[in-house]
Design a protein around this motif. Sequence first.
Motif, PDB file in Angstrom:
ATOM      1  N   ASN A   1      79.982 -99.592 -31.041  1.00  0.00           N
ATOM      2  CA  ASN A   1      78.966 -98.705 -31.570  1.00  0.00           C
ATOM      3  C   ASN A   1      78.452 -97.901 -30.385  1.00  0.00           C
ATOM      4  O   ASN A   1      77.859 -98.454 -29.472  1.00  0.00           O
ATOM      5  CB  ASN A   1      77.837 -99.515 -32.209  1.00  0.00           C
ATOM      6  CG  ASN A   1      76.714 -98.639 -32.733  1.00  0.00           C
ATOM      7  OD1 ASN A   1      76.562 -97.474 -32.370  1.00  0.00           O
ATOM      8  ND2 ASN A   1      75.888 -99.223 -33.597  1.00  0.00           N
ATOM      9  N   LYS A   2      78.658 -96.584 -30.387  1.00  0.00           N
ATOM     10  CA  LYS A   2      78.319 -95.771 -29.218  1.00  0.00           C
ATOM     11  C   LYS A   2      76.827 -95.764 -28.910  1.00  0.00           C
ATOM     12  O   LYS A   2      76.424 -95.439 -27.802  1.00  0.00           O
ATOM     13  CB  LYS A   2      78.841 -94.349 -29.374  1.00  0.00           C
ATOM     14  CG  LYS A   2      78.129 -93.521 -30.406  1.00  0.00           C
ATOM     15  CD  LYS A   2      78.735 -92.126 -30.477  1.00  0.00           C
ATOM     16  CE  LYS A   2      78.005 -91.282 -31.477  1.00  0.00           C
ATOM     17  NZ  LYS A   2      77.172 -90.292 -30.903  1.00  0.00           N
TER      18      LYS A   2
ATOM     19  N   ALA B   1      80.735 -84.714 -25.435  1.00  0.00           N
ATOM     20  CA  ALA B   1      80.552 -84.594 -26.888  1.00  0.00           C
ATOM     21  C   ALA B   1      81.368 -85.617 -27.670  1.00  0.00           C
ATOM     22  O   ALA B   1      80.924 -86.141 -28.678  1.00  0.00           O
ATOM     23  CB  ALA B   1      80.919 -83.182 -27.345  1.00  0.00           C
ATOM     24  N   SER B   2      82.581 -85.930 -27.199  1.00  0.00           N
ATOM     25  CA  SER B   2      83.437 -86.810 -27.997  1.00  0.00           C
ATOM     26  C   SER B   2      83.509 -88.234 -27.478  1.00  0.00           C
ATOM     27  O   SER B   2      83.864 -89.136 -28.206  1.00  0.00           O
ATOM     28  CB  SER B   2      84.866 -86.249 -28.041  1.00  0.00           C
ATOM     29  OG  SER B   2      85.493 -86.425 -26.780  1.00  0.00           O
ATOM     30  N   THR B   3      83.239 -88.462 -26.230  1.00  0.00           N
ATOM     31  CA  THR B   3      83.364 -89.755 -25.525  1.00  0.00           C
ATOM     32  C   THR B   3      84.793 -90.293 -25.547  1.00  0.00           C
ATOM     33  O   THR B   3      85.014 -91.471 -25.354  1.00  0.00           O
ATOM     34  CB  THR B   3      82.389 -90.823 -26.069  1.00  0.00           C
ATOM     35  OG1 THR B   3      82.735 -91.156 -27.415  1.00  0.00           O
ATOM     36  CG2 THR B   3      80.947 -90.365 -25.987  1.00  0.00           C
ATOM     37  N   ASP B   4      85.791 -89.433 -25.791  1.00  0.00           N
ATOM     38  CA  ASP B   4      87.198 -89.852 -25.758  1.00  0.00           C
ATOM     39  C   ASP B   4      87.718 -89.748 -24.330  1.00  0.00           C
ATOM     40  O   ASP B   4      87.707 -88.673 -23.740  1.00  0.00           O
ATOM     41  CB  ASP B   4      88.060 -88.971 -26.676  1.00  0.00           C
ATOM     42  CG  ASP B   4      87.735 -89.176 -28.139  1.00  0.00           C
ATOM     43  OD1 ASP B   4      87.339 -90.302 -28.494  1.00  0.00           O
ATOM     44  OD2 ASP B   4      87.881 -88.210 -28.901  1.00  0.00           O
ATOM     45  N   ARG B   5      88.161 -90.861 -23.788  1.00  0.00           N
ATOM     46  CA  ARG B   5      88.670 -90.893 -22.413  1.00  0.00           C
ATOM     47  C   ARG B   5      90.107 -90.416 -22.369  1.00  0.00           C
ATOM     48  O   ARG B   5      90.891 -90.720 -23.261  1.00  0.00           O
ATOM     49  CB  ARG B   5      88.609 -92.315 -21.856  1.00  0.00           C
ATOM     50  CG  ARG B   5      87.225 -92.848 -21.787  1.00  0.00           C
ATOM     51  CD  ARG B   5      87.131 -94.306 -21.520  1.00  0.00           C
ATOM     52  NE  ARG B   5      88.275 -94.939 -20.920  1.00  0.00           N
ATOM     53  CZ  ARG B   5      88.236 -96.103 -20.315  1.00  0.00           C
ATOM     54  NH1 ARG B   5      87.095 -96.745 -20.235  1.00  0.00           N
ATOM     55  NH2 ARG B   5      89.304 -96.653 -19.812  1.00  0.00           N
ATOM     56  N   GLN B   6      90.444 -89.698 -21.291  1.00  0.00           N
ATOM     57  CA  GLN B   6      91.821 -89.290 -21.084  1.00  0.00           C
ATOM     58  C   GLN B   6      92.196 -89.579 -19.636  1.00  0.00           C
ATOM     59  O   GLN B   6      91.538 -89.103 -18.716  1.00  0.00           O
ATOM     60  CB  GLN B   6      91.998 -87.800 -21.358  1.00  0.00           C
ATOM     61  CG  GLN B   6      93.417 -87.328 -21.108  1.00  0.00           C
ATOM     62  CD  GLN B   6      93.573 -85.837 -21.298  1.00  0.00           C
ATOM     63  OE1 GLN B   6      92.625 -85.098 -21.480  1.00  0.00           O
ATOM     64  NE2 GLN B   6      94.804 -85.385 -21.228  1.00  0.00           N
TER      65      GLN B   6
END
Length: 191
Positions: A24-25, A60-65
């Motif tokens: 849960n962010k 904005a997305s908190t998606d790691r790359q």
Amino acid sequence: LAGGSLKLVLDEPFYVGLAACAHNKDATVQVTFSNVELTAGAPGAARPAVYSTVETIPIASTDRQAVYVAPGRLESPMWTKDGKSLLLTNGGKRALLALTGKPDVQPTPIDTGGLSKIGHHTAISPDGTLLGFTDETGNQTAIYTVPVEGGAPRQITNKASSYFQGWSPDGKTILYCGTRGGKTQILTIPA
């Protein structure tokens, strides 16, 4: 595994890491890892290699790359002024990693004129043209500058035990810590 242990046998190549997730962010959890040991093969065998991963995370997305993975330790990442590259330290040397989105991109070493024990005390000047850093070559710890793209180093301090900390907003002054007369002090010097 609360109070338990886990032993895994893995075939190479593989990456190992520990992570925890609240799922849960907006939540925060506290996790403690203890008594963790990585071993390679039989007792007394060589320790596994250490790898570092450079990752970007859009707010904005908190998606790691993962944008770069390398053996060894990558330290002190910092954005270039244009936001298109990261400045990294690897094994006492500095390099620029262009963030192209391509998986095979490699960092470009920055020529520092033979200085090879550059520490994490590093920063790019406010105008984006110079790199200020501490080098510990020989028995001396001194501050130097080089153009961001590399070149001949210019020694800024001539007394031992000087550690670069940052630039003034106008880029004309360098802030550093140094030991003078047996006392560690916060000092400034013209860039």
